[in-house]
Structures are given as structure tokens and as C-alpha cells.
Write an enzyme that holds these catalytic residues in place. Structure first.
Site, PDB file in Angstrom:
ATOM      1  N   ASP A 174      41.927  45.725  40.700  1.00 10.54           N
ATOM      2  CA  ASP A 174      41.617  47.144  40.502  1.00 10.54           C
ATOM      3  C   ASP A 174      42.760  48.112  40.820  1.00 10.54           C
ATOM      4  O   ASP A 174      42.673  49.302  40.507  1.00 10.54           O
ATOM      5  CB  ASP A 174      40.356  47.531  41.301  1.00 10.54           C
ATOM      6  CG  ASP A 174      40.464  47.214  42.800  1.00 10.54           C
ATOM      7  OD1 ASP A 174      41.568  47.313  43.360  1.00 10.54           O
ATOM      8  OD2 ASP A 174      39.424  46.878  43.411  1.00 10.54           O
ATOM      9  N   CYS A 180      55.102  41.707  18.976  1.00  9.66           N
ATOM     10  CA  CYS A 180      54.842  40.767  17.869  1.00  9.66           C
ATOM     11  C   CYS A 180      53.580  41.083  17.078  1.00  9.66           C
ATOM     12  O   CYS A 180      53.308  40.428  16.073  1.00  9.66           O
ATOM     13  CB  CYS A 180      54.799  39.330  18.398  1.00  9.66           C
ATOM     14  SG  CYS A 180      53.298  38.964  19.331  1.00  9.66           S
ATOM     15  N   CYS A 231      52.836  35.939  22.758  1.00  6.16           N
ATOM     16  CA  CYS A 231      54.194  35.857  23.305  1.00  6.16           C
ATOM     17  C   CYS A 231      54.181  36.231  24.793  1.00  6.16           C
ATOM     18  O   CYS A 231      53.127  36.367  25.397  1.00  6.16           O
ATOM     19  CB  CYS A 231      55.161  36.726  22.500  1.00  6.16           C
ATOM     20  SG  CYS A 231      54.976  38.505  22.729  1.00  6.16           S
ATOM     21  N   CYS A 235      50.458  39.968  25.983  1.00  2.00           N
ATOM     22  CA  CYS A 235      50.226  39.452  24.643  1.00  2.00           C
ATOM     23  C   CYS A 235      49.544  38.096  24.738  1.00  2.00           C
ATOM     24  O   CYS A 235      49.838  37.306  25.637  1.00  2.00           O
ATOM     25  CB  CYS A 235      51.564  39.330  23.916  1.00  2.00           C
ATOM     26  SG  CYS A 235      51.364  38.713  22.234  1.00  2.00           S
ATOM     27  N   HIS A 293      45.372  37.666  41.093  1.00  2.00           N
ATOM     28  CA  HIS A 293      44.604  37.541  39.847  1.00  2.00           C
ATOM     29  C   HIS A 293      45.010  38.569  38.798  1.00  2.00           C
ATOM     30  O   HIS A 293      44.271  38.801  37.846  1.00  2.00           O
ATOM     31  CB  HIS A 293      43.100  37.624  40.151  1.00  2.00           C
ATOM     32  CG  HIS A 293      42.607  36.462  40.966  1.00  2.00           C
ATOM     33  ND1 HIS A 293      41.403  36.462  41.643  1.00  2.00           N
ATOM     34  CD2 HIS A 293      43.168  35.244  41.198  1.00  2.00           C
ATOM     35  CE1 HIS A 293      41.248  35.294  42.267  1.00  2.00           C
ATOM     36  NE2 HIS A 293      42.298  34.549  42.014  1.00  2.00           N
ATOM     37  N   SER A 328      34.375  36.132  49.385  1.00  2.00           N
ATOM     38  CA  SER A 328      33.390  35.062  49.585  1.00  2.00           C
ATOM     39  C   SER A 328      34.092  33.741  49.861  1.00  2.00           C
ATOM     40  O   SER A 328      33.453  32.768  50.250  1.00  2.00           O
ATOM     41  CB  SER A 328      32.488  34.941  48.355  1.00  2.00           C
ATOM     42  OG  SER A 328      33.280  34.681  47.212  1.00  2.00           O
TER      43      SER A 328
HETATM   44  P1  OAD Z   1      33.027  37.987  45.733  1.00  2.00           P
HETATM   45  O1  OAD Z   1      32.179  38.904  44.924  1.00  2.00           O
HETATM   46  O2  OAD Z   1      32.884  36.539  45.487  1.00  2.00           O
HETATM   47  O3  OAD Z   1      32.731  38.221  47.283  1.00  2.00           O
HETATM   48  C1  OAD Z   1      32.726  39.507  47.829  1.00  2.00           C
HETATM   49  C2  OAD Z   1      32.585  39.371  49.338  1.00  2.00           C
HETATM   50  O4  OAD Z   1      32.679  40.648  49.909  1.00  2.00           O
HETATM   51  C3  OAD Z   1      31.267  38.755  49.798  1.00  2.00           C
HETATM   52  O5  OAD Z   1      31.531  37.730  50.755  1.00  2.00           O
HETATM   53  C4  OAD Z   1      30.534  39.940  50.448  1.00  2.00           C
HETATM   54  O6  OAD Z   1      29.737  39.540  51.546  1.00  2.00           O
HETATM   55  C5  OAD Z   1      31.685  40.795  50.904  1.00  2.00           C
HETATM   56  N1  OAD Z   1      31.401  42.235  50.991  1.00  2.00           N
HETATM   57  C6  OAD Z   1      30.612  42.988  50.189  1.00  2.00           C
HETATM   58  N2  OAD Z   1      30.647  44.276  50.554  1.00  2.00           N
HETATM   59  C7  OAD Z   1      31.498  44.357  51.610  1.00  2.00           C
HETATM   60  C8  OAD Z   1      31.955  45.408  52.453  1.00  2.00           C
HETATM   61  N3  OAD Z   1      31.575  46.676  52.268  1.00  2.00           N
HETATM   62  N4  OAD Z   1      32.811  45.105  53.452  1.00  2.00           N
HETATM   63  C9  OAD Z   1      33.219  43.826  53.656  1.00  2.00           C
HETATM   64  N5  OAD Z   1      32.817  42.790  52.906  1.00  2.00           N
HETATM   65  C10 OAD Z   1      31.965  43.041  51.901  1.00  2.00           C
HETATM   66  O7  OAD Z   1      34.534  38.483  45.573  1.00  2.00           O
HETATM   67  P2  OAD Z   1      35.882  37.663  45.775  1.00  2.00           P
HETATM   68  O8  OAD Z   1      35.808  36.747  46.932  1.00  2.00           O
HETATM   69  O9  OAD Z   1      36.992  38.643  45.721  1.00  2.00           O
HETATM   70  O10 OAD Z   1      38.302  36.181  40.154  1.00  2.00           O
HETATM   71  O11 OAD Z   1      35.906  36.809  44.451  1.00  2.00           O
HETATM   72  C11 OAD Z   1      36.995  35.997  44.216  1.00  2.00           C
HETATM   73  C12 OAD Z   1      37.276  35.953  42.731  1.00  2.00           C
HETATM   74  O12 OAD Z   1      36.101  35.556  42.023  1.00  2.00           O
HETATM   75  C13 OAD Z   1      37.627  37.298  42.118  1.00  2.00           C
HETATM   76  O13 OAD Z   1      38.977  37.659  42.279  1.00  2.00           O
HETATM   77  C14 OAD Z   1      37.314  37.075  40.670  1.00  2.00           C
HETATM   78  C15 OAD Z   1      35.962  36.400  40.851  1.00  2.00           C
HETATM   79  O14 OAD Z   1      35.531  35.644  39.798  1.00  2.00           O
HETATM   80  C16 OAD Z   1      38.696  36.280  38.887  1.00  2.00           C
HETATM   81  O15 OAD Z   1      38.243  37.108  38.119  1.00  2.00           O
HETATM   82  C17 OAD Z   1      39.748  35.279  38.525  1.00  2.00           C
END
Ligand code: OAD
Length: 248
Positions: free
Chosen positions: A105, A152, A131, A128, A120, A191
Site C-alpha cells: 500500500d 513494447c 518485458c 510489463c 510483495h 498472520s
Molecule cells: P493477514 O491478513 O494474513 O494478517 C493480518 C494480521 O494482522 C492478523 O494476524 C491480524 O490479527 C492482525 N491485525 C489485524 N488488525 C490489527 C491491528 N489493528 N493491529 C495489529 N494487528 C492487527 O496479512 P499478512 O500477514 O500481511 O500477500 O498477509 C501476508 C500476505 O498474504 C500478504 O502480503 C498478501 C496476502 O495474501 C500477497 O498478496 C502476495
């Protein structure tokens, strides 16, 4: 010991540097950006395989672009929160500091962080599909149904890592190297189930670093960390920093 050296030791006596932070979607939740998992999570509402895979882009690039345009507009209307800002403040105060994020973000940069390892990718960059061309594009939404590569002419896609794709090896290595030499790692709002990012804290732990996790709930990483601070990132990080920030 000089004054400047003293600033690198936590009030609690543990090493503050090298200091590494790993963030996930939870740090942006209080800015209004939905997380991926959990109640109201993006992957509860949408099927990731329909929207965030190279196959889905090949099958229906317009649908994938509609999803990313929706996300662009949402993020464009969100502001960095106090947790993003605290991390920017830490970067300015601590010389040996590395911020690693799984988020696309751009809110760490918006908060003032200058060096961010975006594992990520970024929603604000395109690349692209054919390319090697990559470029910044901050329009929200991108007006074309499927934008074209300026070099391209082939379809352009968001410069983000999709399921089934590899991370940028240089960025991943920098993150792993930072973890391997860290003395302290904060893990905020992830998570901790998506690899290889989820294993980065274990690299730090194996190297003897102290691990502190901030999350609303326990995660698979919790048994391996020294401390889990349960609660919203804005509050927990501010309190942790107040307790631990160096005092001259
Ligand atoms: P997740 O959505 O899997 O996990 C979010 C975590 O944040 C959870 O453990 C929640 O408990 C915690 N959480 C929620 N609100 C919060 C707050 N206010 N303060 C502190 N913690 C809070 O997100 P990610 O672990 O970032 O990848 O997910 C990993 C990857 O999975 C992402 O980068 C994305 C996704 O698919 C890609 O798109 C490649």
C-alpha cells in the site's frame, strides 16, 4: 562508552541495534485497509485464485485490473496511522534499522519512512507482463481497462507478487541478511503464514535476536517470540516505543 553508543541500548538493557521490523496487513488496518485473513478479510470476500495469480491475469486481465483499481482507490483515500509514523520516527533515530513489509500500500513511505524493503511489491508501480519494464503510476483508478507497456505495448500489470510467483530475490536476500544480523526484531500485524516472509523472524531468532510481536491475537509465530503484545498496532507500538526508546 560514549553518549551515542548509550543511545543504542534499550532502557531494559537489551541491544537495540541492529533493529529490524517486519510488518503485515494488520499495521494498515487502522488506516481503513482491510487485512487478507480474519473477519472482513479480503480473501474471505474474494477468491485469491481469481484475482491474484498470473493465471487469472492471463485469463481475464480486465477483472484483475478492476480489483486492483478498487484497491488503488481505497488506499489513495487512506492515511498512514500512528504505527506507520512511529516506525518512520524510529528510522530517523536509529542508524542500524531495516523496515521490511509485506504490504503493497505504500503507507510506510507516506508516513515518512525512506528505506522500505517491499517484499510483495507496490500497488503504485506497474510492470510489463512481457518485458522487464517497470514504472511508477499513482493514478487511482488507472483509466484504461488494461494499461499497456510504454516500451513494447504488451499488457501491463500491477508490480506486486502474486500467488505462485517468486519474490524479488535481491529484496528477499536483503531482508534475510538484515534478519540474520539483527539483535531485535519487531513483528507487527502479520498472520505469519505466508512464506517466505513468515520465516524471516525465525532467521532472526536463530541468530539470537530478541523477537517482539504485536498483533490482535496469537499467531503461529507466538511460541517462538520473546514477547507478544496483544492489541491494536497504533497503541501497542506507541507504548512499546515509549517504554523502550533510548534516552540520552
Ligand atoms: P493477514 O491478513 O494474513 O494478517 C493480518 C494480521 O494482522 C492478523 O494476524 C491480524 O490479527 C492482525 N491485525 C489485524 N488488525 C490489527 C491491528 N489493528 N493491529 C495489529 N494487528 C492487527 O496479512 P499478512 O500477514 O500481511 O500477500 O498477509 C501476508 C500476505 O498474504 C500478504 O502480503 C498478501 C496476502 O495474501 C500477497 O498478496 C502476495
Amino acid at each position: 562508552m560514549t553518549g551515542s553508543n548509550e543511545t543504542r541500548i534499550l532502557m531494559t538493557g537489551i541491544d537495540l541495534e541492529p533493529f529490524v521490523v517486519l510488518t503485515g496487513a494488520g499495521i494498515s488496518a487502522e488506516s481503513g485497509i482491510p487485512t487478507f485473513r480474519g473477519d472482513g478479510g479480503l480473501w474471505e470476500k474474494y477468491r485469491a485464485v481469481d484475482l491474484a495469480t498470473p493465471e487469472s491475469f492471463q485469463r481475464d486481465p480486465e477483472l484483475v485490473w478492476r480489483f486492483y483499481n478498487w484497491r488503488r482507490e481505497m488506499v489513495a483515500n487512506c492515511m498512514p496511522n500512528q504505527a506507520h509514523k512511529t516506525l518512520a520516527e524510529i528510522e530517523h533515530l536509529i542508524p542500524d534499522y531495516t523496515l521490511i513489509t509485506q504490504n503493497i500500500d505504500g503507507l510506510h513511505y507516506a508516513a515518512g519512512s525512506q528505506n522500505v524493503l517491499e517484499l510483495h511489491g507496490s500497488i503504485w508501480r506497474l510492470r510489463c507482463s512481457a518485458c522487464e519494464e517497470r514504472w511508477e503510476d499513482r493514478r487511482a483508478p488507472v483509466p484504461e481497462p488494461v494499461p499497456a507497456c510504454p516500451a513494447c505495448g504488451e499488457p501491463a500489470r500491477p508490480d506486486v507478487v502474486w500467488f505462485g510467483e517468486s519474490l524479488d530475490i535481491k529484496i528477499l536476500q536483503k531482508a534475510q541478511q538484515a534478519a540474520a544480523r539483527s539483535r531485535l526484531m519487531l513483528i507487527i500485524g502479520t498472520s505469519a503464514i505466508v512464506h517466505p516472509a513468515a520465516a524471516i523472524p525465525l532467521v532472526a531468532r536463530n541468530a539470537g535476536a530478541r523477537l517482539v510481536e504485536i498483533n490482535m491475537e496469537a499467531t503461529p509465530l507466538s511460541p517462538y517470540v520473546d514477547e507478544t503484545l496483544l492489541g491494536p498496532a497504533t497503541e501497542q507500538l506507541a507504548e512499546w516505543w515509549l517504554r523502550n526508546r533510548p534516552h540520552n
